[in-house]
Design a protein around this motif. Sequence first.
Motif, PDB file in Angstrom:
ATOM      1  N   ARG A  91      -3.878 -11.361 -17.358  1.00  0.00           N
ATOM      2  CA  ARG A  91      -3.055 -10.324 -16.738  1.00  0.00           C
ATOM      3  C   ARG A  91      -1.934  -9.834 -17.654  1.00  0.00           C
ATOM      4  O   ARG A  91      -1.588  -8.649 -17.645  1.00  0.00           O
ATOM      5  CB  ARG A  91      -2.450 -10.847 -15.432  1.00  0.00           C
ATOM      6  N   TYR A  92      -1.350 -10.752 -18.437  1.00  0.00           N
ATOM      7  CA  TYR A  92      -0.149 -10.398 -19.192  1.00  0.00           C
ATOM      8  C   TYR A  92      -0.306 -10.525 -20.707  1.00  0.00           C
ATOM      9  O   TYR A  92       0.598 -10.145 -21.455  1.00  0.00           O
ATOM     10  CB  TYR A  92       1.038 -11.253 -18.728  1.00  0.00           C
ATOM     11  N   GLY A  93      -1.422 -11.069 -21.174  1.00  0.00           N
ATOM     12  CA  GLY A  93      -1.667 -11.137 -22.605  1.00  0.00           C
ATOM     13  C   GLY A  93      -1.907 -12.542 -23.110  1.00  0.00           C
ATOM     14  O   GLY A  93      -1.159 -13.470 -22.781  1.00  0.00           O
ATOM     15  N   ARG A  94      -2.965 -12.709 -23.919  1.00  0.00           N
ATOM     16  CA  ARG A  94      -3.269 -14.042 -24.474  1.00  0.00           C
ATOM     17  C   ARG A  94      -2.298 -14.423 -25.568  1.00  0.00           C
ATOM     18  O   ARG A  94      -1.958 -15.587 -25.732  1.00  0.00           O
ATOM     19  CB  ARG A  94      -4.704 -14.078 -25.010  1.00  0.00           C
ATOM     20  N   LYS A  95      -1.813 -13.424 -26.314  1.00  0.00           N
ATOM     21  CA  LYS A  95      -0.809 -13.716 -27.334  1.00  0.00           C
ATOM     22  C   LYS A  95       0.454 -14.270 -26.688  1.00  0.00           C
ATOM     23  O   LYS A  95       1.039 -15.251 -27.181  1.00  0.00           O
ATOM     24  CB  LYS A  95      -0.488 -12.462 -28.146  1.00  0.00           C
ATOM     25  N   LEU A  96       0.881 -13.668 -25.598  1.00  0.00           N
ATOM     26  CA  LEU A  96       2.068 -14.141 -24.889  1.00  0.00           C
ATOM     27  C   LEU A  96       1.894 -15.583 -24.427  1.00  0.00           C
ATOM     28  O   LEU A  96       2.811 -16.411 -24.557  1.00  0.00           O
ATOM     29  CB  LEU A  96       2.346 -13.236 -23.690  1.00  0.00           C
ATOM     30  N   MET A  97       0.717 -15.920 -23.917  1.00  0.00           N
ATOM     31  CA  MET A  97       0.470 -17.282 -23.439  1.00  0.00           C
ATOM     32  C   MET A  97       0.391 -18.274 -24.593  1.00  0.00           C
ATOM     33  O   MET A  97       0.815 -19.427 -24.462  1.00  0.00           O
ATOM     34  CB  MET A  97      -0.816 -17.316 -22.616  1.00  0.00           C
ATOM     35  N   TYR A  98      -0.147 -17.848 -25.723  1.00  0.00           N
ATOM     36  CA  TYR A  98      -0.197 -18.730 -26.895  1.00  0.00           C
ATOM     37  C   TYR A  98       1.221 -19.038 -27.377  1.00  0.00           C
ATOM     38  O   TYR A  98       1.568 -20.201 -27.636  1.00  0.00           O
ATOM     39  CB  TYR A  98      -1.006 -18.053 -28.000  1.00  0.00           C
ATOM     40  N   ILE A  99       2.041 -18.017 -27.465  1.00  0.00           N
ATOM     41  CA  ILE A  99       3.428 -18.214 -27.895  1.00  0.00           C
ATOM     42  C   ILE A  99       4.168 -19.105 -26.898  1.00  0.00           C
ATOM     43  O   ILE A  99       4.915 -20.010 -27.280  1.00  0.00           O
ATOM     44  CB  ILE A  99       4.128 -16.853 -28.056  1.00  0.00           C
ATOM     45  N   ARG A 100       3.948 -18.844 -25.601  1.00  0.00           N
ATOM     46  CA  ARG A 100       4.566 -19.678 -24.571  1.00  0.00           C
ATOM     47  C   ARG A 100       4.183 -21.144 -24.719  1.00  0.00           C
ATOM     48  O   ARG A 100       5.028 -22.040 -24.650  1.00  0.00           O
ATOM     49  CB  ARG A 100       4.139 -19.145 -23.194  1.00  0.00           C
ATOM     50  N   ALA A 101       2.883 -21.410 -24.962  1.00  0.00           N
ATOM     51  CA  ALA A 101       2.411 -22.781 -25.098  1.00  0.00           C
ATOM     52  C   ALA A 101       3.021 -23.474 -26.319  1.00  0.00           C
ATOM     53  O   ALA A 101       3.359 -24.663 -26.266  1.00  0.00           O
ATOM     54  CB  ALA A 101       0.886 -22.795 -25.192  1.00  0.00           C
ATOM     55  N   LEU A 102       3.173 -22.743 -27.415  1.00  0.00           N
ATOM     56  CA  LEU A 102       3.736 -23.338 -28.628  1.00  0.00           C
ATOM     57  C   LEU A 102       5.220 -23.663 -28.456  1.00  0.00           C
ATOM     58  O   LEU A 102       5.677 -24.761 -28.822  1.00  0.00           O
ATOM     59  CB  LEU A 102       3.532 -22.394 -29.811  1.00  0.00           C
ATOM     60  N   TYR A 103       5.981 -22.740 -27.902  1.00  0.00           N
ATOM     61  CA  TYR A 103       7.398 -23.034 -27.661  1.00  0.00           C
ATOM     62  C   TYR A 103       7.555 -24.173 -26.654  1.00  0.00           C
ATOM     63  O   TYR A 103       8.464 -25.009 -26.779  1.00  0.00           O
ATOM     64  CB  TYR A 103       8.131 -21.784 -27.177  1.00  0.00           C
ATOM     65  N   ALA A 104       6.676 -24.222 -25.659  1.00  0.00           N
ATOM     66  CA  ALA A 104       6.723 -25.316 -24.690  1.00  0.00           C
ATOM     67  C   ALA A 104       6.440 -26.658 -25.366  1.00  0.00           C
ATOM     68  O   ALA A 104       7.043 -27.677 -25.015  1.00  0.00           O
ATOM     69  CB  ALA A 104       5.723 -25.067 -23.566  1.00  0.00           C
ATOM     70  N   ALA A 105       5.527 -26.664 -26.338  1.00  0.00           N
ATOM     71  CA  ALA A 105       5.242 -27.904 -27.068  1.00  0.00           C
ATOM     72  C   ALA A 105       6.478 -28.403 -27.809  1.00  0.00           C
ATOM     73  O   ALA A 105       6.741 -29.617 -27.874  1.00  0.00           O
ATOM     74  CB  ALA A 105       4.090 -27.677 -28.046  1.00  0.00           C
ATOM     75  N   ALA A 194       7.380 -24.521 -32.726  1.00  0.00           N
ATOM     76  CA  ALA A 194       8.239 -23.335 -32.626  1.00  0.00           C
ATOM     77  C   ALA A 194       8.090 -22.457 -33.864  1.00  0.00           C
ATOM     78  O   ALA A 194       8.077 -21.220 -33.762  1.00  0.00           O
ATOM     79  CB  ALA A 194       9.700 -23.754 -32.442  1.00  0.00           C
ATOM     80  N   LEU A 195       7.978 -23.078 -35.030  1.00  0.00           N
ATOM     81  CA  LEU A 195       7.732 -22.301 -36.244  1.00  0.00           C
ATOM     82  C   LEU A 195       6.398 -21.567 -36.145  1.00  0.00           C
ATOM     83  O   LEU A 195       6.283 -20.404 -36.560  1.00  0.00           O
ATOM     84  CB  LEU A 195       7.745 -23.225 -37.468  1.00  0.00           C
ATOM     85  N   SER A 196       5.393 -22.247 -35.590  1.00  0.00           N
ATOM     86  CA  SER A 196       4.087 -21.610 -35.400  1.00  0.00           C
ATOM     87  C   SER A 196       4.193 -20.403 -34.479  1.00  0.00           C
ATOM     88  O   SER A 196       3.622 -19.336 -34.752  1.00  0.00           O
ATOM     89  CB  SER A 196       3.095 -22.614 -34.807  1.00  0.00           C
ATOM     90  N   ALA A 197       4.918 -20.565 -33.374  1.00  0.00           N
ATOM     91  CA  ALA A 197       5.064 -19.470 -32.415  1.00  0.00           C
ATOM     92  C   ALA A 197       5.746 -18.267 -33.050  1.00  0.00           C
ATOM     93  O   ALA A 197       5.324 -17.114 -32.854  1.00  0.00           O
ATOM     94  CB  ALA A 197       5.859 -19.951 -31.202  1.00  0.00           C
ATOM     95  N   THR A 198       6.788 -18.526 -33.826  1.00  0.00           N
ATOM     96  CA  THR A 198       7.498 -17.434 -34.495  1.00  0.00           C
ATOM     97  C   THR A 198       6.590 -16.723 -35.491  1.00  0.00           C
ATOM     98  O   THR A 198       6.604 -15.487 -35.605  1.00  0.00           O
ATOM     99  CB  THR A 198       8.745 -17.982 -35.201  1.00  0.00           C
ATOM    100  N   ALA A 203       2.559 -12.200 -37.092  1.00  0.00           N
ATOM    101  CA  ALA A 203       1.311 -12.156 -37.859  1.00  0.00           C
ATOM    102  C   ALA A 203       0.102 -11.698 -37.060  1.00  0.00           C
ATOM    103  O   ALA A 203      -0.899 -11.266 -37.652  1.00  0.00           O
ATOM    104  CB  ALA A 203       1.023 -13.542 -38.456  1.00  0.00           C
ATOM    105  N   VAL A 204       0.161 -11.780 -35.740  1.00  0.00           N
ATOM    106  CA  VAL A 204      -1.012 -11.470 -34.914  1.00  0.00           C
ATOM    107  C   VAL A 204      -0.716 -10.254 -34.044  1.00  0.00           C
ATOM    108  O   VAL A 204       0.296 -10.249 -33.331  1.00  0.00           O
ATOM    109  CB  VAL A 204      -1.397 -12.673 -34.028  1.00  0.00           C
ATOM    110  N   PRO A 205      -1.570  -9.227 -34.079  1.00  0.00           N
ATOM    111  CA  PRO A 205      -1.349  -8.053 -33.218  1.00  0.00           C
ATOM    112  C   PRO A 205      -1.414  -8.438 -31.741  1.00  0.00           C
ATOM    113  O   PRO A 205      -2.100  -9.392 -31.356  1.00  0.00           O
ATOM    114  CB  PRO A 205      -2.496  -7.114 -33.586  1.00  0.00           C
TER     115      PRO A 205
END
Length: 426
Positions: A91-105, A194-198, A203-205
């Motif tokens: 619904r809101y974007g897979r990139k957003l969820m990936y970034i969310r998961a990385l910061y949560a980690a 967090a570095l990965s999420a940033t 880097a990813v559209p």
Amino acid sequence: MPPVTDVPTTPAFPAPPARERGYMSISIAIGSGAFLASFAMNFWWPFLPLYVRDIGATSDANALFWVGIATSVQGVARLVTGPFWGVLSDRYGRKLMYIRALYAATLTTAIAAVAHAPWVIVVSLTMQGLFSGFIPAAIALTSVSVPDHKLDRALGVVTAGQYLGGTLGPAAGAGMALLFGFRGAIAASAILPALSATWIIFAVPRDVVTARVARVATTAAGSGRRLSVDWARGFSRTFWVAVCLYFGLFALNQLIRVATPIALKDIAGDDRASALSGAAFTAAGAGSVVGVLVVARAIGHWTGLRGTLIALTLFSALAAPVMAFGGNEWVFIAGLLAFAIANGASMPATNAMIASTVDAARRGTAFGLASSAQAIAFMVGPMSAAYFASTSLTVGFAIAGALFVLLAVVVTFFSRPVESAAEPVS
């Protein structure tokens, strides 16, 4: 009601020309994020029982008890929340969820770094199970960020990053623990996701999210068949076979990995078990990477996704008896290496099979369901290893081989041939 087809009824999002040309750079960016996050999570996992002992566990057994509670609750949390995050990603974007998961980690690992009692580790891993889950998010993002005819190769890059991080992480974590102590090593590992999420942000559209209408039926071009896109319905039988395979691969992998140190101790004795286990897991990690990058592509060139999975599952079935009846530590390690190559090669092919049976608009949900299957596998596999360790590991490895044969039979007779889109003709 007409049967549901095994091929998505709406095409995947068309890749813009720039993305068509730059799919590998996108794959590497997502894969590097998976590498750093997996590297970080495996950083502190090997010495977790020792850390729990340092912060208040009363004995080694008590430390293992707290670790067991933490990992079990983490698995239950992932089981429950996997589909939820998958639906949100569609619904809101897979990139957003990936970034969310990385910061949560990062946040959940930071909780572990400042823990003052064993129950805090339970809180840390529970929160990680609820809010992280970066690997399914990475796979879902990859599946909608590259052209479908490049999907196998792109998922191989991401999976290789995951395996490489898992292979290198424990050794690096052990070195960091020697230099900075357990708490310092965990704190250092918390920074990496967090570095990965940033990095992913730049880097990813951003992936395309289509308008979503509940229970809308779409019509397959030229066939008259219809497919519901309600999130809880409409998945084909081949999709569920792929999810079943996903569960089986992870559960049997966990069984074999958890049982390996005990099996080597039984074969070679206590004095050599530690060194042999280190060598075995290093070889297995390297074998997984080779399986992902080399073997999967080589076999897939000739057999396609379904044939690749059947062949690799049967190869895993052959490797299991080598570990069961080899009778020598080096034969056992050779069997483990062969198994790791086959199991590693199976994962990107299974992910590609899941993606290829689902509309691009629903792949987040699909991999959320697969994440729940993985969570169950991470509970079932170690428990099975514990059971066979108390009875007979030889029987356990033999049964694992038989279950791989059963998985091959299920894929053969209950799924349909499904391929990624063909390479366009220039």
